[in-house]
Scaffold this motif. Structure first.
Motif, PDB file in Angstrom:
ATOM      1  N   GLU A   9       0.826  -1.228  -0.177  1.00  0.00           N
ATOM      2  CA  GLU A   9      -0.018   0.111   0.147  1.00  0.00           C
ATOM      3  C   GLU A   9       0.803   1.181  -0.167  1.00  0.00           C
ATOM      4  OE1 GLU A   9       0.172   1.870   3.118  1.00  0.00           O
ATOM      5  OE2 GLU A   9       0.511   0.383   4.614  1.00  0.00           O
ATOM      6  N   SER A  10       0.337   2.470  -0.379  1.00  0.00           N
ATOM      7  CA  SER A  10       0.974   3.535  -0.095  1.00  0.00           C
ATOM      8  C   SER A  10       0.668   4.738   0.901  1.00  0.00           C
ATOM      9  CB  SER A  10       0.910   4.202  -1.637  1.00  0.00           C
ATOM     10  OG  SER A  10      -0.632   4.689  -2.061  1.00  0.00           O
ATOM     11  N   LYS A  11      -0.591   4.281   1.867  1.00  0.00           N
ATOM     12  CA  LYS A  11      -1.098   5.177   2.821  1.00  0.00           C
ATOM     13  C   LYS A  11       0.014   5.360   3.894  1.00  0.00           C
ATOM     14  CE  LYS A  11      -6.010   4.758   2.249  1.00  0.00           C
ATOM     15  NZ  LYS A  11      -7.508   4.332   3.100  1.00  0.00           N
ATOM     16  N   ASP A  41      -2.104  -1.052  -3.358  1.00  0.00           N
ATOM     17  CA  ASP A  41      -3.083  -0.211  -2.926  1.00  0.00           C
ATOM     18  C   ASP A  41      -3.902  -0.684  -1.879  1.00  0.00           C
ATOM     19  OD1 ASP A  41      -1.788   2.125  -4.356  1.00  0.00           O
ATOM     20  OD2 ASP A  41      -2.960   1.222  -6.230  1.00  0.00           O
ATOM     21  N   GLN A  42      -3.496  -1.704  -1.119  1.00  0.00           N
ATOM     22  CA  GLN A  42      -4.231  -2.071   0.043  1.00  0.00           C
ATOM     23  C   GLN A  42      -5.399  -3.065  -0.398  1.00  0.00           C
ATOM     24  OE1 GLN A  42      -3.045  -1.603   3.035  1.00  0.00           O
ATOM     25  NE2 GLN A  42      -4.551  -3.222   3.872  1.00  0.00           N
ATOM     26  N   ASP A  43      -5.320  -3.766  -1.502  1.00  0.00           N
ATOM     27  CA  ASP A  43      -6.372  -4.628  -2.249  1.00  0.00           C
ATOM     28  C   ASP A  43      -5.501  -5.967  -2.291  1.00  0.00           C
ATOM     29  OD1 ASP A  43      -7.871  -5.852  -4.217  1.00  0.00           O
ATOM     30  OD2 ASP A  43      -8.627  -4.194  -5.001  1.00  0.00           O
ATOM     31  N   GLY A 135      -3.395  -1.407  14.370  1.00  0.00           N
ATOM     32  CA  GLY A 135      -3.421  -1.578  12.600  1.00  0.00           C
ATOM     33  C   GLY A 135      -4.400  -2.285  11.885  1.00  0.00           C
ATOM     34  N   SER A 136      -4.237  -2.534  10.839  1.00  0.00           N
ATOM     35  CA  SER A 136      -5.149  -3.401   9.980  1.00  0.00           C
ATOM     36  C   SER A 136      -5.544  -4.722  10.541  1.00  0.00           C
ATOM     37  CB  SER A 136      -4.666  -3.285   8.540  1.00  0.00           C
ATOM     38  OG  SER A 136      -5.635  -4.186   7.978  1.00  0.00           O
ATOM     39  N   PRO A 167      -9.201  -0.257  10.006  1.00  0.00           N
ATOM     40  CA  PRO A 167      -9.119  -0.806   8.520  1.00  0.00           C
ATOM     41  C   PRO A 167      -8.283   0.004   7.562  1.00  0.00           C
ATOM     42  CG  PRO A 167     -11.613  -0.429   8.996  1.00  0.00           C
ATOM     43  CD  PRO A 167     -10.523   0.195  10.352  1.00  0.00           C
ATOM     44  N   ASP A 168      -7.190  -0.840   7.011  1.00  0.00           N
ATOM     45  CA  ASP A 168      -6.458  -0.489   5.805  1.00  0.00           C
ATOM     46  C   ASP A 168      -5.329   0.500   6.300  1.00  0.00           C
ATOM     47  OD1 ASP A 168      -8.009  -1.950   4.050  1.00  0.00           O
ATOM     48  OD2 ASP A 168      -9.090  -0.086   3.452  1.00  0.00           O
TER      49      ASP A 168
END
Length: 318
Positions: A9-11, A41-43, A135-136, A167-168
């Motif tokens: 992911e990029s967050k 991207d968290q997917d 966290g997630s 989440p995420d």
């Protein structure tokens, strides 16, 4: 020779700012490698497709930081079926077929966060209650951070007012949840356990929006630049610095060795997988210069922008 690097992911700022460029630079210094890179991207479904694409392109090794530790087991299975070894990077994939695991001692990260927070609250005699922003729920590391933190917080006698799995790792969702807890508990909140710097930023934004002063101690992790600046300014109490340069560069060396057919032996094993677990370090305003600055992670100029110049001077960062 092709090596695959799949990040989750990029967050979280570290992946694109540090992990990817450090890994790529080191690998290219080791030989004539082509890097097949993708960010999910968290997917988790997207990461599965990216892995299949990388395998189709003929990668010899896959370095995988999973979005979902359990779901990523299918990626490892597909790679193993094609004799492509997989290095589980930073987060542990739930699979017995991994070639190697490199990360930090993630339970220790939580212990460091919990210890710093509990010690601070007791020193300040403000022990009315903690809210926990974890966290997630799909990140196996998040469970370890929480476990480590609870191993310190639970015996401390400081009550946990509420707990939330974010989440995420979304700072926005952390902020929204924290705002609700501030409304409910108000001044009972004497400390905030935030599992990383992104969620810490969300919590601090909620505290500021609610006009809470002074801001109670807030933990963090990843030593993001914004977090270091918040620590200098007194908005965030601490973060956990993980030497990402060392992690990323060692992962590149391991990938190169696997690509050459070497068998890897780690310093330890985790769930039966050969592993290297690096040591995390607590950063407060007192040791910024001796940690992230000394290691070249950030310069004084990067930290001490005009908005933080006065606070930097007070902190001895000149």
């Amino acid at each position: 020779m092709k090596i695959g690097l799949l990040l989750p992911e990029s967050k979280t700022a570290r992946y694109e700012a540090f992990d990817r460029p450090l890994f790529e630079s080191k690998l290219k210094s080791l030989g004539d490698y082509e890097i097949v890179y993708a960010n999910a991207d968290q997917d988790a479904a997207k990461q599965q497709q990216q892995a299949e694409s990388a395998l189709t392109q003929g990668v010899k090794v896959l370095v995988l930081d999973p979005v979902d530790a359990a779901a990523a087991a299918s990626i490892v299975s597909e790679a193993s079926a094609q004799n492509v070894p997989v290095i589980s990077y930073d987060r542990l994939v739930t699979s017995k077929d991994l070639a190697y695991y490199i990360s930090f001692d993630n339970e220790k990260v939580g212990e460091l966060q919990g210890t710093a927070l509990v010690d601070k609250l007791k020193a300040d005699n403000t022990t009315t209650g903690i809210i926990m922003i974890n966290g997630s729920p799909t990140d196996g590391n998040a469970a370890l951070f929480k476990k480590g933190a609870l191993s310190v917080i639970d015996p401390s006698g400081i009550p946990i007012l509420a707990s939330y799995d974010t989440p995420d790792w979304s700072p926005d969702k952390a902020q929204e949840w924290a705002a609700g807890q501030i409304t409910q508990f108000g001044s009972q909140i004497s400390g905030v356990y935030a599992a990383n710097d992104g969620t810490a930023g969300g919590a601090i934004a909620a505290l500021k929006a609610a006009g809470v002063t002074p801001i109670p101690p807030v933990t963090g992790q990843d030593a993001e630049l914004a977090a270091i600046q918040r620590i200098v300014a007194g908005d965030q109490y601490m973060t956990v610095y993980k030497a990402i340069k060392q992690e990323a560069e060692q992962a590149a060396v391991l990938a190169s060795k696997l690509a050459s057919g070497e068998t890897l032996t780690g310093d330890t094993t985790v769930d039966g997988t050969q592993a290297t677990l690096l040591t995390p370090v607590v950063v407060t305003v007192d040791n910024i210069k001796d940690t992230v600055v000394k290691d070249g992670f950030y310069t004084i100029d990067e930290i001490c922008t005009p908005d933080y110049a006065a606070a930097c001077k007070t902190a001895g960062l000149e």
